[in-house]
Design an enzyme around this catalytic site. Structure first.
Site, mmCIF file in Angstrom:
data_model
loop_
_atom_site.group_PDB
_atom_site.id
_atom_site.type_symbol
_atom_site.label_atom_id
_atom_site.label_comp_id
_atom_site.label_asym_id
_atom_site.label_seq_id
_atom_site.Cartn_x
_atom_site.Cartn_y
_atom_site.Cartn_z
ATOM 1 N N THR A 100 0.844 -1.197 0.000
ATOM 2 C CA THR A 100 0.000 0.000 0.000
ATOM 3 C C THR A 100 0.882 1.253 0.000
ATOM 4 O OG1 THR A 100 -0.145 0.016 2.431
ATOM 5 C CG2 THR A 100 -1.868 -1.168 1.222
ATOM 6 N N PRO A 123 -5.592 -3.613 -1.454
ATOM 7 C CA PRO A 123 -4.963 -3.117 -0.231
ATOM 8 C C PRO A 123 -5.115 -4.072 0.939
ATOM 9 C CG PRO A 123 -7.038 -1.988 -0.599
ATOM 10 C CD PRO A 123 -6.774 -2.816 -1.818
ATOM 11 N N ASN A 124 -6.016 -5.031 0.818
ATOM 12 C CA ASN A 124 -6.221 -5.997 1.894
ATOM 13 C C ASN A 124 -6.673 -7.321 1.291
ATOM 14 O OD1 ASN A 124 -7.339 -7.438 4.243
ATOM 15 N ND2 ASN A 124 -7.065 -5.488 5.293
ATOM 16 N N HIS A 155 -3.369 0.313 13.418
ATOM 17 C CA HIS A 155 -2.334 -0.643 13.025
ATOM 18 C C HIS A 155 -1.138 -0.532 13.970
ATOM 19 C CE1 HIS A 155 -4.619 -0.807 9.238
ATOM 20 N NE2 HIS A 155 -4.015 -1.966 9.036
ATOM 21 N N LYS A 159 3.874 0.486 10.881
ATOM 22 C CA LYS A 159 3.242 0.824 9.595
ATOM 23 C C LYS A 159 3.606 2.253 9.213
ATOM 24 C CE LYS A 159 -1.124 0.526 7.054
ATOM 25 N NZ LYS A 159 -0.468 -0.243 5.964
ATOM 26 N N THR A 166 -6.409 -0.031 3.251
ATOM 27 C CA THR A 166 -7.750 -0.599 3.441
ATOM 28 C C THR A 166 -8.756 0.484 3.792
ATOM 29 O OG1 THR A 166 -6.802 -2.686 4.176
ATOM 30 C CG2 THR A 166 -9.095 -2.269 4.765
#
Length: 267
Positions: A100, A123-124, A155, A159, A166
């Protein structure tokens, strides 16, 4: 049997992908690639993933093993990912992309690559998240025009992009259903005297803490009631198993750009 290559093989997600591919019925972990300075290079990928030796040594150069796999799974970072995408395009190899944070220009290059090779770009990769996207479309049709819509995502501390891919995809699904452009209606965080909320906006709130794997909640709030659609992931294996499922699904595809909605038959 689909032969899978995993890049970023020594990372948290890479190890889960190796495990998922090695344990899948219709796939195998055939190639594992890590960065040149990684201690994992030269070691057995299965042992690193905690499933015992599988006879696949981690290498630091994808081009050296380009003929040993059918589908590459990429959960790295945009700058690293673009080189892998170009290598796969030149070699006619299929791709599953879970990375992503791409820029619009990078997304355009992925679209262009899909003219030559088959790509699942999402994205997921979680089945549950993709079911949630379908539920969000339904909720937006029924409640989106008269409710305040907020997206809250959380998250782990490592990250690097925010909001998550997402969360952005959730916003795109809702905005598209309502005939809006997310670029025009998104509000990313609030501070100070912001004035009264504009009902046509979609708000985003981001949390980065500890080892949270991934949590997303979308709120449709009206006076007197609200509907919340929530997905919580507690293991990265959820994403890894979905990515392997996508790789197997690509087996009979020659080219084109797909997402997990296509893989799951939810399109």
């Amino acid at each position: 049997m689909v032969r899978i290559a995993v890049v970023g093989a020594s990372g948290r997600m890479g190890l889960c992908l190796i495990k998922a591919a090695a344990l899948a019925d219709k796939a195998s972990a055939a190639v594992a690639v890590s960065r040149p300075d990684s201690d994992a290079v030269g070691k057995d990928a299965g042992e690193l993933a905690g499933i015992g030796a599988i006879g696949v040594k981690v290498v630091d150069d994808l081009t050296a093993v380009i003929d040993q796999f059918d589908v590459l799974i990429d959960f790295t970072r945009p700058d690293v990912s673009m080189a892998f995408i170009e290598q796969c395009r030149l070699a006619g190899k299929k791709l599953v992309i879970g990375t992503t944070g791409y820029s619009d220009a990078q997304k355009a290059l992925i679209n262009d690559a899909a003219k030559d090779i088959a790509i699942v770009f999402a994205p997921n990769m979680s089945v549950g998240v993709n079911l949630s996207l379908k539920l969000l479309e339904m909720a937006a049709k029924v409640m989106g025009s008269y409710t305040d819509i907020e997206i809250i995502e959380a998250h782990h501390r490592h990250k690097v992009d925010a909001p998550s891919g997402t969360a952005l995809r959730m916003g795109e699904v809702i905005a598209g259903t309502l005939g809006r452009d997310l670029k025009d209606c998104a509000v990313y965080g609030r501070e100070g005297n912001t004035g009264e909320r504009d009902r046509n906006t979609i708000g985003f709130s981001t949390i980065r803490a500890g080892d949270i794997v991934g949590e997303h909640t979308v709120m449709f709030a009206d006076d007197g009631e609200r509907v919340e659609i929530t997905h919580k992931a507690t293991s990265r294996m959820t994403f890894a198993n979905g990515a392997v499922r996508a790789a197997v699904w690509l087996q009979d595809k020659q080219n084109g750009l797909y997402d997990m909605q296509d893989v799951l038959g939810l399109s």
